[in-house]
Design an enzyme around this catalytic site. Structure first.
Site, PDB file in Angstrom:
ATOM      1  CB  CYS A  50     -10.228  12.271 -16.497  1.00 21.45           C
ATOM      2  SG  CYS A  50      -9.222  10.974 -16.731  1.00 21.45           S
TER       3      CYS A  50
ATOM      4  CG  HIS B 195      -8.862  14.971 -13.642  1.00 20.33           C
ATOM      5  ND1 HIS B 195      -8.598  14.314 -13.546  1.00 20.33           N
ATOM      6  CD2 HIS B 195      -8.321  14.397 -15.013  1.00 20.33           C
ATOM      7  CE1 HIS B 195      -8.053  12.812 -13.703  1.00 20.33           C
ATOM      8  NE2 HIS B 195      -7.849  13.929 -14.919  1.00 20.33           N
TER       9      HIS B 195
ATOM     10  CG  ASN C 239      -4.910  11.125 -14.150  1.00 23.38           C
ATOM     11  OD1 ASN C 239      -6.160  10.901 -13.861  1.00 23.38           O
ATOM     12  ND2 ASN C 239      -5.188  11.247 -15.264  1.00 23.38           N
TER      13      ASN C 239
HETATM   14  O1  UT7 Z   1      -6.547  12.262 -16.841  1.00 22.20           O
HETATM   15  C1  UT7 Z   1      -6.690  12.552 -18.544  1.00 22.20           C
HETATM   16  C2  UT7 Z   1      -5.806  13.363 -18.927  1.00 22.20           C
HETATM   17  N1  UT7 Z   1      -4.184  13.440 -18.903  1.00 22.20           N
HETATM   18  C3  UT7 Z   1      -3.193  13.950 -18.665  1.00 22.20           C
HETATM   19  O2  UT7 Z   1      -3.858  15.606 -18.825  1.00 22.20           O
HETATM   20  C4  UT7 Z   1      -1.553  13.852 -19.395  1.00 22.20           C
HETATM   21  C5  UT7 Z   1      -1.116  14.931 -19.759  1.00 22.20           C
HETATM   22  N2  UT7 Z   1       0.138  14.805 -20.561  1.00 22.20           N
HETATM   23  C6  UT7 Z   1       1.289  14.827 -18.935  1.00 22.20           C
HETATM   24  O3  UT7 Z   1       1.290  14.796 -18.139  1.00 22.20           O
HETATM   25  C7  UT7 Z   1       3.028  14.928 -20.336  1.00 22.20           C
HETATM   26  O4  UT7 Z   1       2.840  15.465 -21.073  1.00 22.20           O
HETATM   27  C8  UT7 Z   1       3.572  13.268 -19.833  1.00 22.20           C
HETATM   28  C9  UT7 Z   1       3.930  13.239 -18.103  1.00 22.20           C
HETATM   29  C10 UT7 Z   1       2.293  12.141 -19.996  1.00 22.20           C
HETATM   30  C11 UT7 Z   1       5.056  13.011 -20.256  1.00 22.20           C
HETATM   31  O5  UT7 Z   1       5.855  15.003 -19.860  1.00 22.20           O
HETATM   32  P1  UT7 Z   1       6.725  15.330 -21.102  1.00 22.20           P
HETATM   33  O6  UT7 Z   1       6.818  16.426 -20.384  1.00 22.20           O
HETATM   34  O7  UT7 Z   1       5.573  15.818 -22.160  1.00 22.20           O
HETATM   35  O8  UT7 Z   1       7.804  14.323 -21.477  1.00 22.20           O
HETATM   36  P2  UT7 Z   1       7.597  13.491 -23.168  1.00 22.20           P
HETATM   37  O9  UT7 Z   1       6.744  12.590 -23.577  1.00 22.20           O
HETATM   38  O10 UT7 Z   1       7.376  14.968 -24.046  1.00 22.20           O
HETATM   39  O11 UT7 Z   1       8.841  13.197 -22.730  1.00 22.20           O
HETATM   40  C12 UT7 Z   1      10.164  13.335 -22.640  1.00 22.20           C
HETATM   41  C13 UT7 Z   1      11.436  12.406 -22.337  1.00 22.20           C
HETATM   42  C14 UT7 Z   1      11.209  11.417 -24.080  1.00 22.20           C
HETATM   43  O12 UT7 Z   1      12.484  11.966 -24.038  1.00 22.20           O
HETATM   44  P3  UT7 Z   1      13.666  11.801 -25.028  1.00 22.20           P
HETATM   45  O13 UT7 Z   1      12.437  11.749 -25.998  1.00 22.20           O
HETATM   46  O14 UT7 Z   1      13.420  13.396 -24.968  1.00 22.20           O
HETATM   47  O15 UT7 Z   1      14.939  10.845 -25.087  1.00 22.20           O
HETATM   48  C15 UT7 Z   1      10.037   9.990 -22.763  1.00 22.20           C
HETATM   49  O16 UT7 Z   1      11.168   9.476 -23.380  1.00 22.20           O
HETATM   50  O17 UT7 Z   1      10.806  11.568 -21.165  1.00 22.20           O
HETATM   51  C16 UT7 Z   1      11.021  10.140 -22.100  1.00 22.20           C
HETATM   52  N3  UT7 Z   1       9.730  10.001 -20.394  1.00 22.20           N
HETATM   53  C17 UT7 Z   1       9.880   9.307 -19.478  1.00 22.20           C
HETATM   54  N4  UT7 Z   1      12.097   8.949 -18.660  1.00 22.20           N
HETATM   55  C18 UT7 Z   1      11.252   9.220 -17.582  1.00 22.20           C
HETATM   56  C19 UT7 Z   1       8.761   9.455 -20.824  1.00 22.20           C
HETATM   57  N5  UT7 Z   1       8.722   9.138 -20.014  1.00 22.20           N
HETATM   58  C20 UT7 Z   1       9.427   9.141 -18.978  1.00 22.20           C
HETATM   59  C21 UT7 Z   1       9.659   8.681 -17.141  1.00 22.20           C
HETATM   60  N6  UT7 Z   1      10.580   8.131 -17.257  1.00 22.20           N
HETATM   61  N7  UT7 Z   1       8.796   7.095 -16.858  1.00 22.20           N
END
Ligand code: UT7
Length: 390
Positions: free
Chosen positions: A126, A267, A297
């Site tokens: 990216c 980005h 993204n």
């Molecule tokens: O271009 C490359 C650079 N990439 C990035 O910058 C991405 C950086 N990371 C992010 O943007 C975030 O970490 C994410 C959007 C990917 C995830 O957000 P988060 O607030 O860090 O969520 P998490 O991974 O901590 O997940 C929280 C909960 C989990 O459930 P439990 O374990 O708390 O029960 C996940 O299973 O949300 C759940 N979850 C979802 N729920 C509904 C993860 N994905 C989803 C989803 N829909 N799509």
């Protein structure tokens, strides 16, 4: 023609690399959060509240990385009224190239009829577009080239693991392009910070046949071949840290302060990352360009697409200092300060003769491409027939 002009710039006067053209192309099909919720276990509320994304564009079969890049490039050339033959270098930043080789850049060079250009793909995930702009600007400032086309183009939808809901909801497809050109007027690219920390190679990636054992950090999920994986939380923390650091460093090296900046084009990964970066720099969110609600993204394409829309929205004017800041797989990150020096698209006068020349050139290339296809088909047919007759 481009060659002769180049000699004029081999004087002792400093050369500046200015962005003089910009373009974008996104696929026709829109995939909303609601559409996604119908195929995976997610919801519009979750996606919007955690990322700010509402919809993204998904490429149809004919909308390949090179074709999206080509259309963005054509628009950038039209805006600045440059002929493809004037381009000396084409760089395509992409993580989803048409092939490992030949490069997507070579394909675009051929389709544009840019017969005087060198071409290569750049892999910095990216951050790739910012790396590409810096590479092109350095080549211009050294006097070795005069005009460069830098494209960020991606079809991320082809490499997503559609069963991984934490990743597949984030990405979209698209392309953006800029034309950089040598000028003796001060401005253009003023400073760059390019960085990498390969220790984080397993946090975000896209394994190919040539790779070694790449494991996700949680150790639970084996990455799949040709499918993207990401340790989202780790990447989130990394991103919020490096955006602020690299912006501070790039502004210092450009000899300006944060107060001088008109617009930061980061980005487009996550609205919360942008907000956290703004907070860490004590800046208003309004200073950051954001269009991720509509495209998600788009990896290396996100900054040039956001740039195009910022210019369209008249958020950038001649004389303004702007910043590009990218981060992603590698890990890599990059920031660059640019002094914008061109007027708005509507204010520029397009030379109709040049435009006709450009169009005629593209039509000629299309005819050649078609003829080549038919030649191959006929040759194949003859070889089948002659084998049958043996
Ligand atoms: O271009 C490359 C650079 N990439 C990035 O910058 C991405 C950086 N990371 C992010 O943007 C975030 O970490 C994410 C959007 C990917 C995830 O957000 P988060 O607030 O860090 O969520 P998490 O991974 O901590 O997940 C929280 C909960 C989990 O459930 P439990 O374990 O708390 O029960 C996940 O299973 O949300 C759940 N979850 C979802 N729920 C509904 C993860 N994905 C989803 C989803 N829909 N799509």
């Amino acid at each position: 023609m481009a060659r002769d002009k180049k000699r004029d710039f081999r004087s002792n006067k400093p050369i500046y690399a200015h962005i003089v053209g910009w373009g974008m192309r996104v696929p026709r099909s829109v995939l909303t959060n609601k559409d996604l919720a119908a195929i995976i276990d997610t919801s519009d509320i979750w996606i919007q509240s955690r990322t700010g994304i509402r919809e993204r564009r998904i490429a149809d079969e004919d909308e390949t990385t090179a074709r999206l890049g080509l259309f963005a490039a054509k628009q950038a050339l039209a805006i600045t009224d440059i002929l493809p033959q004037e381009i000396d270098l084409i760089i395509v930043a992409t993580s989803t190239p048409e092939n490992i080789f030949p490069s997507t850049a070579s394909l675009i060079q051929h389709w544009l009829g840019a017969n005087n250009a060198g071409a290569f793909d750049l892999s910095a995930a990216c951050s790739g577009f910012v790396y590409g702009v810096d590479m092109a600007a350095q080549a211009i400032r050294s006097g070795s080239i005069q005009t460069a086309l830098v494209i960020g183009a991606e079809t991320m939808s082809r490499v997503l693991d559609w069963q991984d809901r934490a990743t597949c909801i984030l990405f979209g497809d698209g392309a953006g392009a800029v034309v950089l050109q040598a000028r003796e007027t001060p401005g253009g690219l003023l400073s760059s910070v390019l960085r990498s920390d390969g220790a984080g190679y397993d946090l975000l990636g896209l394994p190919t046949y040539c790779g070694m054992d790449v494991r996700s950090t949680d150790g639970l999920r084996e990455p799949k071949l040709h499918k993207m994986y990401m340790a989202g939380g780790e990447v989130f923390k990394f991103a919020t840290r490096v955006i602020g650091e690299s912006i501070k460093q790039a502004t210092k090296e450009a000899g300006i302060t944060l107060k001088d900046i008109k617009l930061i084009i980061p980005h487009q990964a996550n609205e919360r990352i942008i907000q956290a970066a703004a907070r860490s720099l004590n800046l208003s969110d309004d200073l950051f360009m954001s269009n991720l609600a509509h495209y998600g993204n788009t990896s290396a394409a996100s900054i040039p697409i956001a740039l195009y829309e910022a210019v369209e929205q008249r958020r950038i004017n001649a004389g303004d200092y702007i910043i590009f800041v990218g981060f992603g797989g590698g890990l890599t990150w990059a920031a660059t300060v640019i002094q914008w020096t061109v007027s708005q698209p509507g204010d520029q006068v397009v030379n109709r003769r040049q435009e006709r020349k450009r169009r005629a050139g593209y039509a000629l290339v299309n005819v050649r491409v078609m003829m080549r296809k038919w030649q191959k088909r006929i040759a194949r047919l003859f070889s089948i027939l002659s084998r049958r007759n043996e």
